[in-house]
Motif scaffolding. Structure first.
Motif, PDB file in Angstrom:
ATOM      1  N   ASN A 193      -5.380   0.541  -4.127  1.00  0.00           N
ATOM      2  CA  ASN A 193      -4.746   0.591  -2.825  1.00  0.00           C
ATOM      3  C   ASN A 193      -5.704   0.212  -1.703  1.00  0.00           C
ATOM      4  O   ASN A 193      -5.322  -0.401  -0.716  1.00  0.00           O
ATOM      5  CB  ASN A 193      -4.235   2.010  -2.587  1.00  0.00           C
ATOM      6  CG  ASN A 193      -2.909   1.982  -1.876  1.00  0.00           C
ATOM      7  OD1 ASN A 193      -2.421   0.915  -1.557  1.00  0.00           O
ATOM      8  ND2 ASN A 193      -2.342   3.130  -1.633  1.00  0.00           N
ATOM      9  N   THR A 232       1.181   4.106  -2.894  1.00  0.00           N
ATOM     10  CA  THR A 232       0.896   5.501  -2.559  1.00  0.00           C
ATOM     11  C   THR A 232       2.081   6.391  -2.920  1.00  0.00           C
ATOM     12  O   THR A 232       1.915   7.441  -3.558  1.00  0.00           O
ATOM     13  CB  THR A 232       0.588   5.642  -1.054  1.00  0.00           C
ATOM     14  OG1 THR A 232      -0.472   4.760  -0.725  1.00  0.00           O
ATOM     15  CG2 THR A 232       0.208   7.063  -0.699  1.00  0.00           C
ATOM     16  N   ALA A 279       0.833  -1.201   0.000  1.00  0.00           N
ATOM     17  CA  ALA A 279       0.000   0.000   0.000  1.00  0.00           C
ATOM     18  C   ALA A 279       0.868   1.252   0.000  1.00  0.00           C
ATOM     19  O   ALA A 279       0.620   2.198  -0.767  1.00  0.00           O
ATOM     20  CB  ALA A 279      -0.922  -0.011   1.210  1.00  0.00           C
TER      21      ALA A 279
END
Lengths: 226, 413
Positions: A216, A148, A144
């Motif tokens: 995500n 990001t 994740a």
């Protein structure tokens, strides 16, 4: 007036190059920031975070000086390739990497640091080297944060203006990005064209981020990575 | 098990140098460490020196006593300020020799309290994690064998979040043991499990240990686990070893006050030896109380008339009578009055006052049938051998090279 597609593709190319390089370059830096116990670590963290608060013109100015023929780096590059780094696409990439560094490194480091330390210790007691622990345990559990960081550095590069203007100037097809194109149109009072390009950039960046965050969202739920 | 243990040569080397280890053939774990620890409230120094033979060695003590730090030092996750750690003739850490093997090279298995199963890998992949250097076929065979030994073959494809606590525990043990570690460290691994699950896992672990004679350090603060597993127990308090020996030696007849508090003596009194009766194997001790002493007959220990010691009596070992009892073998009958009654779960905790206050544990049925109420006059009945004698204060173990089980100096000299 039509949209300057050349500027758009150039910007896209720049953003992809920069976020790809930052993904590779950011991992060891983020790893170090997440796990180092060096007492002066905060100084490095501050340096990495500087581009967030520094005016892009300041950063761009120093990058321009560093790339120019009077700096060792600039002279070395000229000796190597025969031309200066300033006002080239490569120069733009270097400037953009510095400018977007914290947007990649900080999410990376935060996700590394949030991996349960016991998992890292368990991996070591099972005989795994730190590198293996990173690729088999830390990275899979930080997907994740990796997504990001890469998405943010991509989007941030798509929209950058000051550094590009300082380092790259405004050479069509070489260093003229979308944001500079918009600036030009406004200077020329061509508000309609400026609006079209601005809308395109807005829609594109929104779409990219929306896709990334929707992917995500699934990655945040702990699930097997196959 | 398809995989044979590979530590036979080391085992031979050690057992020839260390005497009387024949029945435990296997490497010894030697630990001698000193480490300053910054605790939450105060700093303390962990000083531990012991030898663990193949089989279970229990590290017992209150939380914050330094037990887990000992494990971390052995595994290499924490670094002692000085000392030496060795398994057989393989030195893991030695400040004098400048040796400090990295964690991944120590071959020490470690199962954490949190288990630390990799959440993104299936049980099978977790178990194979430590043996990926082996060829695929051997890796699969070893994983299959250990999964079977721990009865979790059917869970191979499940993920850690999909299995129960007991199953996770088995998976974590299997993941560690498949690597054939030279020593095994277990940090309260069964704390969260119910007793039947716990005892089944202990059985499987014992079974495994029969075939793989390696030292196992097992941290716990559960008395039951000490008795279920213990061949040797080492009691820690405040960073020091305060007692070691067999569970029976250490816990049933604690000679140190810290040990006594750990193992649950609700009643501890300062006493002075009033007279000794070697011919009867007893002595008389006087406990100072309000308005006069309480006199107790206790087992005979070394220590002359006038010497000070402490008496520990478990609340569950005291009988309560509502009339003066006659015809008893118990030598201590003390009159008193119930000061308070308090129910705790399924036991009743009575405080009885006569010069000193004693805590007595009763069943609910006993309270009801005796119609006990505060203020009621009662008689306390205490067997001589229910009085456990301890030395006063924590006596530092006189560290002769490696104190062996049961060899600790007599506290009542």
């Amino acid at each position: 007036m039509a949209i300057d597609w050349q500027a758009f593709w150039l910007t896209l190319q720049l953003a992809i190059t920069v976020s790809a390089i930052l993904l590779v370059l950011g991992l060891p830096i983020a790893w170090w920031i997440a796990f180092s116990r060096w007492r002066w670590k905060f100084l490095i963290e501050a340096v990495v975070a500087l581009p967030i608060v520094l005016p892009p013109t300041v950063l761009g100015f120093y990058v321009l000086v560093a790339l120019g023929p009077r700096s060792p780096l600039g002279r070395w590059w000229i000796a190597l390739t025969g031309h200066t780094l300033a006002f080239t696409f490569s120069g733009l990439v270097i400037g953009s990497i510095l400018y977007s560094l914290p947007f990649a490194v900080q999410p990376f480091a935060a996700s590394f640091a949030s991996v349960d330390h016991k998992l890292i210790a368990a991996s070591a007691t099972l005989g795994a080297s730190p590198l293996r622990t990173f690729f088999r345990v830390v990275a899979p559990l930080s997907v994740a944060g990796l997504i990001t960081g890469t998405a943010l550095s991509f989007a941030h590069t798509m929209g950058e203006f000051g550094v590009v203007l300082m380092v790259g100037g405004n050479i069509p097809g070489v260093t003229r990005t979308v944001s500079i194109d918009i600036f030009d149109r406004v200077q020329a009072s061509d508000y309609v064209a400026a609006n079209q390009t601005a809308l395109l950039l807005l829609a594109f960046c929104f779409a990219v981020l929306a896709v990334v965050y929707s992917v995500n969202r699934k990655a945040w739920i702990v699930r097997p990575i196959k | 098990m398809s995989a044979a243990p590979t530590d036979e040569p080391a085992a031979i080397a050690v057992s020839s140098s260390a005497s009387a280890q024949n029945k435990n053939a296997g490497p010894l774990l030697e630990v001698r460490i000193r480490k300053g620890i910054a605790g939450q409230n105060q700093e303390f120094v962990l000083e531990a020196e012991f030898r663990a033979t193949p089989g279970f060695t229990i590290l017992f003590g209150p939380s914050g006593a330094g037990k887990t730090t000992v494990l971390d030092c052995v595994a290499g996750l924490a670094k002692p300020d000085s000392g030496r750690i060795a398994i057989g003739d393989r030195v893991l850490f030695d400040t004098k020799l400048g040796i400090d093997l990295p964690v991944s090279k120590r071959h020490v298995g470690y199962v954490f309290q949190s288990l630390a199963l990799f959440p993104h890998l299936s049980v099978e992949r977790n178990v194979q994690y430590g043996v990926t250097h082996l060829p695929q076929s051997e890796r699969a065979a070893r994983a299959a064998a250990i999964l079977q030994a721990f009865h979790i073959s059917h869970l191979a494809q499940r993920y850690p979040r999909e299995i129960s606590g007991g199953e996770s525990q088995r998976a974590a043990l299997a993941r560690t043991l498949v690597t054939d570690p030279a020593a095994l460290l277990l940090d309260e691994p069964l704390a969260a499990l119910d007793s039947p699950t716990k005892s089944k896992i202990i059985d499987d672990l014992r079974q495994w240990n029969q075939e793989h004679r390696i030292p196992i350090l097992y941290v716990t603060h559960s008395r039951e686990e000490v008795f279920a597993l213990g061949e040797c127990v080492i009691v820690f308090d405040g960073g020091r070893i305060v007692a070691q020996g067999t569970p029976h030696d250490v816990i049933e007849a604690p000679r140190q006050e810290t040990v006594a508090q750990l193992v649950g003596f609700e009643n501890i009194f300062d006493a002075v030896v009033e007279s000794v009766h070697p011919e009867r194997g007893t002595m008389t001790c006087r406990i100072a109380g309000e308005g006069g002493p309480v006199v107790l007959e206790t087992p005979l220990v070394r220590g002359g008339v006038g010497s000070a010691l402490r008496v520990g009596i478990r609340a569950g070992d005291i009988l309560l009578a509502t009339a003066p009892p006659v015809g008893l073998s118990a030598r201590n009958v003390i009159p008193g009055r119930i000061a308070s009654l308090e129910q705790r779960d399924v036991i009743v905790c009575a405080r009885v006052k006569y010069r000193v206050e004693m805590e007595v544990h009763l069943t609910l049925a006993a309270r009801d049938s005796l119609q006990l109420v505060p203020g009621r006059e009662v008689w306390l009945v205490i067997k001589t051998h229910s009085c456990h004698l301890m030395s006063i204060g924590i006596k530092k173990e006189t560290t002769s090279a490696f104190p062996q089980a049961g060899q600790s100096s007599h506290p009542l000299k």
